[in-house]
Design a protein around this motif. Sequence first.
Motif, PDB file in Angstrom:
ATOM      1  N   THR A   1       0.811  -1.225   0.000  1.00  0.00           N
ATOM      2  CA  THR A   1       0.000   0.000   0.000  1.00  0.00           C
ATOM      3  C   THR A   1       0.840   1.268   0.000  1.00  0.00           C
ATOM      4  O   THR A   1       0.287   2.364   0.096  1.00  0.00           O
ATOM      5  N   LEU A   2       2.158   1.156  -0.110  1.00  0.00           N
ATOM      6  CA  LEU A   2       3.012   2.336  -0.123  1.00  0.00           C
ATOM      7  C   LEU A   2       2.653   3.243  -1.299  1.00  0.00           C
ATOM      8  O   LEU A   2       2.668   2.818  -2.454  1.00  0.00           O
ATOM      9  N   GLY A   3       2.306   4.491  -1.001  1.00  0.00           N
ATOM     10  CA  GLY A   3       1.974   5.442  -2.052  1.00  0.00           C
ATOM     11  C   GLY A   3       0.526   5.431  -2.482  1.00  0.00           C
ATOM     12  O   GLY A   3       0.132   6.229  -3.342  1.00  0.00           O
ATOM     13  N   LEU A   4      -0.286   4.546  -1.907  1.00  0.00           N
ATOM     14  CA  LEU A   4      -1.698   4.482  -2.276  1.00  0.00           C
ATOM     15  C   LEU A   4      -2.524   5.407  -1.385  1.00  0.00           C
ATOM     16  O   LEU A   4      -2.257   5.550  -0.191  1.00  0.00           O
ATOM     17  N   ASP A   5      -3.508   6.016  -1.984  1.00  0.00           N
ATOM     18  CA  ASP A   5      -4.393   6.934  -1.271  1.00  0.00           C
ATOM     19  C   ASP A   5      -5.465   6.127  -0.542  1.00  0.00           C
ATOM     20  O   ASP A   5      -6.210   5.375  -1.178  1.00  0.00           O
ATOM     21  N   PRO A   6      -5.559   6.258   0.792  1.00  0.00           N
ATOM     22  CA  PRO A   6      -6.579   5.489   1.522  1.00  0.00           C
ATOM     23  C   PRO A   6      -7.990   5.716   0.999  1.00  0.00           C
ATOM     24  O   PRO A   6      -8.846   4.831   1.112  1.00  0.00           O
ATOM     25  N   ALA A   7      -8.235   6.877   0.401  1.00  0.00           N
ATOM     26  CA  ALA A   7      -9.582   7.161  -0.103  1.00  0.00           C
ATOM     27  C   ALA A   7      -9.915   6.351  -1.350  1.00  0.00           C
ATOM     28  O   ALA A   7     -11.085   6.227  -1.714  1.00  0.00           O
ATOM     29  N   HIS A   8      -8.884   5.791  -2.004  1.00  0.00           N
ATOM     30  CA  HIS A   8      -9.134   5.089  -3.271  1.00  0.00           C
ATOM     31  C   HIS A   8      -8.564   3.678  -3.290  1.00  0.00           C
ATOM     32  O   HIS A   8      -8.488   3.066  -4.351  1.00  0.00           O
ATOM     33  N   ARG A   9      -8.165   3.164  -2.146  1.00  0.00           N
ATOM     34  CA  ARG A   9      -7.597   1.816  -2.141  1.00  0.00           C
ATOM     35  C   ARG A   9      -8.619   0.763  -2.536  1.00  0.00           C
ATOM     36  O   ARG A   9      -8.261  -0.327  -2.983  1.00  0.00           O
ATOM     37  N   ASP A  10      -9.900   1.079  -2.377  1.00  0.00           N
ATOM     38  CA  ASP A  10     -10.926   0.120  -2.776  1.00  0.00           C
ATOM     39  C   ASP A  10     -10.956  -0.064  -4.292  1.00  0.00           C
ATOM     40  O   ASP A  10     -11.551  -1.019  -4.794  1.00  0.00           O
ATOM     41  N   HIS A  11     -10.315   0.842  -5.041  1.00  0.00           N
ATOM     42  CA  HIS A  11     -10.245   0.702  -6.498  1.00  0.00           C
ATOM     43  C   HIS A  11      -9.197  -0.329  -6.911  1.00  0.00           C
ATOM     44  O   HIS A  11      -9.141  -0.701  -8.073  1.00  0.00           O
ATOM     45  N   TRP A  12      -8.347  -0.716  -5.965  1.00  0.00           N
ATOM     46  CA  TRP A  12      -7.216  -1.581  -6.314  1.00  0.00           C
ATOM     47  C   TRP A  12      -7.641  -3.039  -6.224  1.00  0.00           C
ATOM     48  O   TRP A  12      -7.335  -3.740  -5.274  1.00  0.00           O
TER      49      TRP A  12
ATOM     50  N   ALA B   1     -10.205   8.549 -11.204  1.00  0.00           N
ATOM     51  CA  ALA B   1      -9.394   8.598  -9.989  1.00  0.00           C
ATOM     52  C   ALA B   1      -8.433   7.423  -9.986  1.00  0.00           C
ATOM     53  O   ALA B   1      -8.754   6.338 -10.475  1.00  0.00           O
ATOM     54  N   THR B   2      -7.241   7.643  -9.457  1.00  0.00           N
ATOM     55  CA  THR B   2      -6.252   6.580  -9.339  1.00  0.00           C
ATOM     56  C   THR B   2      -6.171   6.123  -7.889  1.00  0.00           C
ATOM     57  O   THR B   2      -6.529   6.860  -6.967  1.00  0.00           O
ATOM     58  N   ALA B   3      -5.688   4.907  -7.709  1.00  0.00           N
ATOM     59  CA  ALA B   3      -5.520   4.402  -6.350  1.00  0.00           C
ATOM     60  C   ALA B   3      -4.348   5.076  -5.654  1.00  0.00           C
ATOM     61  O   ALA B   3      -4.294   5.125  -4.432  1.00  0.00           O
ATOM     62  N   GLU B   4      -3.396   5.602  -6.438  1.00  0.00           N
ATOM     63  CA  GLU B   4      -2.245   6.276  -5.854  1.00  0.00           C
ATOM     64  C   GLU B   4      -2.598   7.709  -5.463  1.00  0.00           C
ATOM     65  O   GLU B   4      -3.589   8.273  -5.926  1.00  0.00           O
ATOM     66  N   TYR B   5      -1.773   8.282  -4.602  1.00  0.00           N
ATOM     67  CA  TYR B   5      -1.851   9.722  -4.411  1.00  0.00           C
ATOM     68  C   TYR B   5      -1.560  10.385  -5.757  1.00  0.00           C
ATOM     69  O   TYR B   5      -0.761   9.884  -6.554  1.00  0.00           O
ATOM     70  N   ALA B   6      -2.198  11.518  -6.004  1.00  0.00           N
ATOM     71  CA  ALA B   6      -2.061  12.166  -7.309  1.00  0.00           C
ATOM     72  C   ALA B   6      -0.602  12.462  -7.639  1.00  0.00           C
ATOM     73  O   ALA B   6      -0.145  12.232  -8.765  1.00  0.00           O
ATOM     74  N   MET B   7       0.155  12.967  -6.671  1.00  0.00           N
ATOM     75  CA  MET B   7       1.550  13.303  -6.944  1.00  0.00           C
ATOM     76  C   MET B   7       2.376  12.054  -7.223  1.00  0.00           C
ATOM     77  O   MET B   7       3.276  12.066  -8.072  1.00  0.00           O
ATOM     78  N   VAL B   8       2.076  10.963  -6.524  1.00  0.00           N
ATOM     79  CA  VAL B   8       2.781   9.701  -6.789  1.00  0.00           C
ATOM     80  C   VAL B   8       2.513   9.252  -8.221  1.00  0.00           C
ATOM     81  O   VAL B   8       3.426   8.817  -8.939  1.00  0.00           O
ATOM     82  N   ALA B   9       1.261   9.358  -8.647  1.00  0.00           N
ATOM     83  CA  ALA B   9       0.910   8.952 -10.007  1.00  0.00           C
ATOM     84  C   ALA B   9       1.625   9.822 -11.040  1.00  0.00           C
ATOM     85  O   ALA B   9       2.165   9.316 -12.031  1.00  0.00           O
ATOM     86  N   VAL B  10       1.641  11.131 -10.817  1.00  0.00           N
ATOM     87  CA  VAL B  10       2.288  12.041 -11.771  1.00  0.00           C
ATOM     88  C   VAL B  10       3.782  11.740 -11.862  1.00  0.00           C
ATOM     89  O   VAL B  10       4.351  11.643 -12.961  1.00  0.00           O
ATOM     90  N   VAL B  11       4.434  11.575 -10.721  1.00  0.00           N
ATOM     91  CA  VAL B  11       5.883  11.343 -10.713  1.00  0.00           C
ATOM     92  C   VAL B  11       6.225  10.015 -11.375  1.00  0.00           C
ATOM     93  O   VAL B  11       7.150   9.935 -12.199  1.00  0.00           O
ATOM     94  N   GLN B  12       5.485   8.958 -11.046  1.00  0.00           N
ATOM     95  CA  GLN B  12       5.830   7.652 -11.619  1.00  0.00           C
ATOM     96  C   GLN B  12       5.646   7.642 -13.130  1.00  0.00           C
ATOM     97  O   GLN B  12       6.473   7.072 -13.863  1.00  0.00           O
ATOM     98  N   HIS B  13       4.594   8.301 -13.619  1.00  0.00           N
ATOM     99  CA  HIS B  13       4.370   8.294 -15.064  1.00  0.00           C
ATOM    100  C   HIS B  13       5.381   9.185 -15.789  1.00  0.00           C
ATOM    101  O   HIS B  13       5.838   8.846 -16.888  1.00  0.00           O
ATOM    102  N   ALA B  14       5.740  10.304 -15.188  1.00  0.00           N
ATOM    103  CA  ALA B  14       6.757  11.164 -15.799  1.00  0.00           C
ATOM    104  C   ALA B  14       8.099  10.432 -15.872  1.00  0.00           C
ATOM    105  O   ALA B  14       8.798  10.481 -16.897  1.00  0.00           O
TER     106      ALA B  14
END
Length: 329
Positions: free
Chosen positions: A207-218, A286-299
């Motif tokens: 769950t490292l880097g995942l947003d608790p509000a969206h973990r149910d999407h995973w 919405a992504t399961a990750e925090y938005a900044m985590v998602a942006v950084v990993q994709h960049a």
Amino acid sequence: MTRGSGGFPAETGVGARWSTVRRIAGWVAALSMSLYLAVKVFWVAAALLGHGPDDYGTLDWVLLNAVTVVMAVTGVALGLALAQRWGRRLPGVPVVFFSWVGAGFLVPLLPYSVVKGVLGALGVDLGGGEDSASAPRAETVFLAIGFAGMAVGLAVALPIYLRERWPRAFIGRAGDGRPRPSAPVTVAMAVAAGLGLLWSAWALGGTLGLDPAHRDHWDLNGRLLNASSALWALLGVWSVRAITRCRPARLRRWIPMTLAFGAAGSLFAWSCWKLPMVILRPGGFATAEYAMVAVVQHALSIGVGVVFLAVVLRAAREESRGAGTAGPG
């Protein structure tokens, strides 16, 4: 010296049988993607007539599917180019780029699709049921055939096409070249390894880097997709290392060249698709990750993909230059 069908020395050709396989696979790719294209055009037309899905605005839905229409048209054209003689006369740069992106999108999904199909046949709940059930069955079948047929067609036709057009880049063994270590490539491999380990952790339930509000999407399907991404990121690291270090020396060159090309395309193409989705959030995406985590990993993934492709192209050019032929790009 005898000449092969493509004008290359006969010993570098693939033979008439493999050329026939390439043509058939190219047609399979083009025809399969035509089914996907037909569905997407139908969806755009239906939305413009006021029959779009309830969970998307008309503009969001039309723009999203218009992008995939353009991608599908490009896929059909690519399949035809791989199948037809005129495809051999196209400029190298667009052929390599569109092949790279197309293969990066679809070919890495083949192992995922096999595992998903087996689990589905065993009755395992993969999640994502609401979205998948919202489309009519016939349209879902057409989309599945389009993806699978294009992926298989590219996986078969593209390596043969590249081998025919730039044979010296793929023959011989890894140890035949000279080592090409460089700091930027080493950094890119380290970043790719880090991404691969992160995606592996998510695939295993981390769950490292995942947003608790969206973990149910995973759901399980999302974890399988992350496992696929991790696999290709780590394959990219291994294959680029083999190309730049010329080790293992006895390894046939076409193996790391092909895997690096596919892995680079996967890292680049999927993140180029996901990054705008994360930023623009069409239809409440919405992504399961925090938005900044998602942006950084994709960049980072996009950058690594570009560097890995540069490694493949440089190796191909050097091998072709040594043989007195023109390399890709």
